[in-house]
Design an enzyme around this catalytic site. Structure first.
Site, PDB file in Angstrom:
ATOM      1  N   MET A   6       0.804  -1.223   0.000  1.00 52.13           N
ATOM      2  CA  MET A   6       0.000   0.000   0.000  1.00 52.13           C
ATOM      3  C   MET A   6       0.833   1.267   0.000  1.00 52.13           C
ATOM      4  O   MET A   6       0.294   2.326  -0.270  1.00 52.13           O
ATOM      5  CB  MET A   6      -0.931   0.007   1.225  1.00 52.13           C
ATOM      6  CG  MET A   6      -2.172  -0.834   1.057  1.00 52.13           C
ATOM      7  SD  MET A   6      -3.429  -0.456   2.309  1.00 52.13           S
ATOM      8  CE  MET A   6      -2.700  -1.157   3.770  1.00 52.13           C
ATOM      9  N   GLU A   8       4.773   3.301   1.508  1.00 50.40           N
ATOM     10  CA  GLU A   8       6.184   3.412   1.842  1.00 50.40           C
ATOM     11  C   GLU A   8       6.395   3.144   3.324  1.00 50.40           C
ATOM     12  O   GLU A   8       5.535   3.457   4.151  1.00 50.40           O
ATOM     13  CB  GLU A   8       6.676   4.825   1.513  1.00 50.40           C
ATOM     14  CG  GLU A   8       6.461   5.237   0.071  1.00 50.40           C
ATOM     15  CD  GLU A   8       6.669   6.720  -0.135  1.00 50.40           C
ATOM     16  OE1 GLU A   8       6.907   7.438   0.869  1.00 50.40           O
ATOM     17  OE2 GLU A   8       6.574   7.178  -1.284  1.00 50.40           O
ATOM     18  N   VAL A   9       7.548   2.580   3.632  1.00 52.92           N
ATOM     19  CA  VAL A   9       7.919   2.299   5.014  1.00 52.92           C
ATOM     20  C   VAL A   9       9.277   2.946   5.268  1.00 52.92           C
ATOM     21  O   VAL A   9      10.255   2.637   4.588  1.00 52.92           O
ATOM     22  CB  VAL A   9       7.993   0.784   5.283  1.00 52.92           C
ATOM     23  CG1 VAL A   9       8.374   0.527   6.737  1.00 52.92           C
ATOM     24  CG2 VAL A   9       6.662   0.112   4.955  1.00 52.92           C
ATOM     25  N   LYS A  24       4.869   4.262   8.381  1.00 51.24           N
ATOM     26  CA  LYS A  24       4.253   3.730   7.163  1.00 51.24           C
ATOM     27  C   LYS A  24       3.343   4.786   6.565  1.00 51.24           C
ATOM     28  O   LYS A  24       2.448   5.305   7.237  1.00 51.24           O
ATOM     29  CB  LYS A  24       3.450   2.459   7.471  1.00 51.24           C
ATOM     30  CG  LYS A  24       4.283   1.295   7.947  1.00 51.24           C
ATOM     31  CD  LYS A  24       3.435   0.078   8.267  1.00 51.24           C
ATOM     32  CE  LYS A  24       2.805  -0.514   7.031  1.00 51.24           C
ATOM     33  NZ  LYS A  24       2.124  -1.803   7.320  1.00 51.24           N
ATOM     34  N   ASP A 117      -2.704 -14.062   7.250  1.00 51.88           N
ATOM     35  CA  ASP A 117      -1.520 -14.047   6.380  1.00 51.88           C
ATOM     36  C   ASP A 117      -0.269 -14.410   7.194  1.00 51.88           C
ATOM     37  O   ASP A 117       0.771 -13.755   7.079  1.00 51.88           O
ATOM     38  CB  ASP A 117      -1.364 -12.679   5.720  1.00 51.88           C
ATOM     39  CG  ASP A 117      -0.518 -12.731   4.441  1.00 51.88           C
ATOM     40  OD1 ASP A 117      -0.336 -13.849   3.902  1.00 51.88           O
ATOM     41  OD2 ASP A 117      -0.053 -11.683   3.986  1.00 51.88           O
ATOM     42  N   LYS A 119       2.913 -16.202   7.683  1.00 52.76           N
ATOM     43  CA  LYS A 119       3.909 -16.789   6.775  1.00 52.76           C
ATOM     44  C   LYS A 119       5.280 -16.297   7.223  1.00 52.76           C
ATOM     45  O   LYS A 119       5.390 -15.342   8.013  1.00 52.76           O
ATOM     46  CB  LYS A 119       3.636 -16.372   5.333  1.00 52.76           C
ATOM     47  CG  LYS A 119       3.664 -14.857   5.116  1.00 52.76           C
ATOM     48  CD  LYS A 119       3.327 -14.488   3.682  1.00 52.76           C
ATOM     49  CE  LYS A 119       3.318 -12.961   3.488  1.00 52.76           C
ATOM     50  NZ  LYS A 119       3.003 -12.585   2.098  1.00 52.76           N
ATOM     51  N   PRO A 120       6.364 -16.917   6.755  1.00 51.93           N
ATOM     52  CA  PRO A 120       7.700 -16.533   7.240  1.00 51.93           C
ATOM     53  C   PRO A 120       8.039 -15.064   7.071  1.00 51.93           C
ATOM     54  O   PRO A 120       8.651 -14.458   7.961  1.00 51.93           O
ATOM     55  CB  PRO A 120       8.635 -17.433   6.419  1.00 51.93           C
ATOM     56  CG  PRO A 120       7.814 -18.652   6.153  1.00 51.93           C
ATOM     57  CD  PRO A 120       6.415 -18.139   5.928  1.00 51.93           C
ATOM     58  N   ASN A 122       6.208 -12.543   7.306  1.00 50.28           N
ATOM     59  CA  ASN A 122       5.436 -11.685   8.205  1.00 50.28           C
ATOM     60  C   ASN A 122       5.768 -11.933   9.672  1.00 50.28           C
ATOM     61  O   ASN A 122       5.014 -11.507  10.556  1.00 50.28           O
ATOM     62  CB  ASN A 122       3.932 -11.890   7.988  1.00 50.28           C
ATOM     63  CG  ASN A 122       3.400 -11.059   6.835  1.00 50.28           C
ATOM     64  OD1 ASN A 122       4.052 -10.117   6.391  1.00 50.28           O
ATOM     65  ND2 ASN A 122       2.228 -11.405   6.343  1.00 50.28           N
TER      66      ASN A 122
END
Length: 406
Positions: A6, A8-9, A24, A117, A119-120, A122
């Site tokens: 979505m 920029e970080v 963010k 969601d 998963k590795p 995250n």
């Protein structure tokens, strides 16, 4: 700066409270009413899940019409990168990481939240061995219209290979959906491979929906039978065939998280690594009749600068460039605390960290870090400082090389 789906970080410094943070932003070209609602919803869900295994939310506001979120900065490595660097982890570390994720999922279920969601990529592991679960952009919460799912055309509702079959089929999700993602993550940590990895998206989905759940012990025979059976059960196609709760998963994993070895360049060396287990126990789902106070969280030990510098050099010599980059960044942070952000040692470590990404083919990432370093050096030393001029030349060479490769 990095980019997610979505926006920029950015890493930043909270000047009022003297702490590092993550900011963010929604992409400027993408701001519309629906996207802003999704962004705010993610912030509210993350803040609502008050748990040490979730980054703290410090602020939510707007700047020039763009919403931004200020989060706790987590210094560590996501599990996808960890697997890519280290390969399969020790049984103890897989259990320790899985137990901590389970603890987060227990807290999520108490408020009716489903992450959707897991998963590795995250999940992050920091230098003390503590885990943080990230990215609640797909989360849903039960019976609360404020947090109802918001979708867009083409929006992915999970990650192929880790999203539960009920997500793939568009069926209702609940806490067992996240257990499936945890099973896939454990499989990856144990074997170094995703549980379902077809040549195409279609074949991967077919394996998930039609094949029996995989057993990691077929790829790694020394895996204890209890752990092999747990992962197999977590990856069951039907939710009712998975474990009943994350508390049950925790009870299987926690006893296996003993005698944790150091992970070079990732988790601090020495006896303090075993204290990560104490951190897990401190966040365990406790029986109702257990009133004992949780163990205190582990204190991150001071960095041995000479030893860490030698280790970083050795990691480079061994070809473990990502681990070396991470260690150089830790050294930069250490020197900044000791001497200030503009000390030459800080700049040197940041330069080494940026360069370590080049052998990995991550030229864009290296250039972003080098350009930020250039900006900070100019501010500290002026545009004509010899180090500034050398850095300009290095950036120019890399930019030219990157342009010629496209």
């Amino acid at each position: 700066m990095a980019h997610n789906g979505m926006g920029e970080v950015w890493t930043a410094q909270d000047k009022h409270l003297d702490r590092a943070v993550i900011v963010k932003f929604v992409n400027g070209s993408m701001v519309d009413a629906e996207l802003m609602r999704r962004f705010r919803r993610e912030a509210l869900l993350t803040a609502r899940l008050d748990h040490p295994g979730v980054p703290a939310v410090y602020d939510l506001d707007e700047h020039d019409g763009r919403p931004y979120l200020v989060l706790q900065k987590v210094d560590g490595i996501n599990l996808a990168d960890l697997i890519a660097e280290q390969g399969p982890l020790s049984i103890a570390w897989v259990a320790a990481i899985g137990a901590q994720i389970s603890s987060v999922l227990v807290a999520a279920r108490r408020i009716g939240l489903v992450h959707r969601d897991i998963k590795p990529s995250n999940v992050m592991l920091d230098a003390s061995g503590a885990v943080k679960v990230l990215d609640f952009g797909l989360a849903v919460i039960r019976d609360d219209d404020r947090y109802s799912r918001i979708t867009q055309t083409g929006q992915s509702l999970g990650t192929i290979g880790y999203m539960a079959p009920e997500q793939i089929l568009g069926e209702p999700t609940d806490h067992r959906t996240d257990l499936y993602g945890l099973g896939g993550t454990l499989f990856d940590l144990l074997t170094g491979h995703p549980p379902f990895d077809g040549d195409t998206t279609a074949t991967t989905l077919h394996h998930q929906l039609a094949d029996p759940p995989p057993r990691p012990a077929l790829l790694r025979p020394e895996i204890p039978s209890a752990l092999d059976q747990l992962v197999h059960a977590l990856l069951a196609i039907r939710p009712e065939n998975r474990p009943a709760s994350a508390t049950e998963v925790y009870a299987t994993l926690a006893p296996l998280a003993q005698d944790l070895p150091p992970i070079p360049g990732v988790v601090d060396e020495g006896g303090d690594t075993v204290r990560a287990y104490a951190a897990i126990v401190g966040q365990a789902p406790r029986p109702s009749n257990d009133n004992a106070a949780p163990d205190p969280p582990p204190r991150r030990p001071d960095l041995d600068v000479d030893q860490a510098s030698e280790q970083a050099e050795q990691l480079v010599a061994d070809g473990k460039f990502r681990a070396a980059a991470r260690l150089w960044r830790r050294l930069a942070e250490h020197h900044a605390r000791q001497h200030g952000d503009t000390h030459p040692l800080v700049f040197d470590c940041r330069l080494r960290a940026a360069r370590a990404h080049l052998p990995l083919g991550e030229h864009d990432r290296a250039l972003r870090q080098l350009n930020q370093l250039l900006h900070d050096r100019i501010r500290a030393d002026g545009p004509e400082h010899p180090a500034v001029l050398e850095l300009r030349q290095e950036i120019a060479r890399l930019s030219e090389k990157g342009a010629s490769s496209h």
